[in-house]
Design a protein around this motif. Structure first.
Motif, mmCIF file in Angstrom:
data_model
loop_
_atom_site.group_PDB
_atom_site.id
_atom_site.type_symbol
_atom_site.label_atom_id
_atom_site.label_comp_id
_atom_site.label_asym_id
_atom_site.label_seq_id
_atom_site.Cartn_x
_atom_site.Cartn_y
_atom_site.Cartn_z
ATOM 1 N N ASN A 1 -9.057 3.945 3.955
ATOM 2 C CA ASN A 1 -9.430 3.511 2.608
ATOM 3 C C ASN A 1 -8.253 2.851 1.898
ATOM 4 O O ASN A 1 -8.418 1.837 1.226
ATOM 5 N N ARG A 2 -7.086 3.406 2.046
ATOM 6 C CA ARG A 2 -5.866 2.826 1.457
ATOM 7 C C ARG A 2 -5.631 1.423 2.006
ATOM 8 O O ARG A 2 -5.314 0.493 1.271
ATOM 9 N N GLY B 1 -8.437 -5.605 -0.782
ATOM 10 C CA GLY B 1 -9.521 -5.904 -1.707
ATOM 11 C C GLY B 1 -10.883 -5.534 -1.137
ATOM 12 O O GLY B 1 -11.903 -6.102 -1.518
ATOM 13 N N LYS B 2 -10.901 -4.587 -0.225
ATOM 14 C CA LYS B 2 -12.135 -4.145 0.441
ATOM 15 C C LYS B 2 -12.345 -2.667 0.164
ATOM 16 O O LYS B 2 -11.474 -1.991 -0.368
ATOM 17 N N GLU B 3 -13.495 -2.166 0.547
ATOM 18 C CA GLU B 3 -13.724 -0.728 0.488
ATOM 19 C C GLU B 3 -14.519 -0.301 1.706
ATOM 20 O O GLU B 3 -15.251 -1.088 2.290
ATOM 21 N N ARG C 1 -17.381 2.121 3.158
ATOM 22 C CA ARG C 1 -18.541 2.903 2.742
ATOM 23 C C ARG C 1 -19.105 3.630 3.938
ATOM 24 O O ARG C 1 -19.272 3.048 5.004
ATOM 25 N N ALA D 1 -7.930 -0.564 3.380
ATOM 26 C CA ALA D 1 -9.011 -1.430 2.914
ATOM 27 C C ALA D 1 -8.780 -1.872 1.467
ATOM 28 O O ALA D 1 -8.933 -3.059 1.140
ATOM 29 N N ARG D 2 -8.408 -0.938 0.606
ATOM 30 C CA ARG D 2 -8.169 -1.287 -0.804
ATOM 31 C C ARG D 2 -7.044 -2.299 -0.940
ATOM 32 O O ARG D 2 -7.090 -3.179 -1.798
ATOM 33 N N ILE E 1 0.815 -1.219 0.000
ATOM 34 C CA ILE E 1 0.000 0.000 0.000
ATOM 35 C C ILE E 1 0.854 1.277 0.000
ATOM 36 O O ILE E 1 0.337 2.371 0.218
#
Length: 86
Positions: free
Chosen positions: A69-70, A76-78, A80, A72-73, A46
């Motif tokens: 968010n970084r 492979g997640k996001e 919300r 989570a990405r 990341i």
């Protein structure tokens, strides 16, 4: 001795936003571990240094929404957010 329940109840009263960040980070860190990714490898993935990631995971520094968010990405997640009427 203070239990997690005692601590979280106090935090919920004093600062519910901080508790939400802590819970989100705990879920993400748990997912990283579940996926078998080391801190070193994940930090590299990341674009972060391992000591910086360790500091965030120890809560020495509260992560921003952008950092969450970084993270989570990288898994492979996001994340919300939703707005609800009280």
């Amino acid at each position: 001795m203070t239990t997690w329940e005692d601590f979280s109840q106090k935090l919920k009263k004093d600062n519910p936003e901080k508790l939400a960040i802590i819970k989100t980070l705990a879920d993400l860190e748990s997912e990283r571990i579940k996926q078998g990714i080391s801190q070193k490898d994940f930090a590299e993935k990341i674009g972060m240094k391992q000591p910086q990631l360790a500091k965030i995971e120890r809560l020495d520094s509260l992560p921003t929404l952008a950092t969450l968010n970084r993270y989570a990405r990288g898994l492979g997640k996001e994340i919300r957010l939703s707005i609800v009427t009280q």
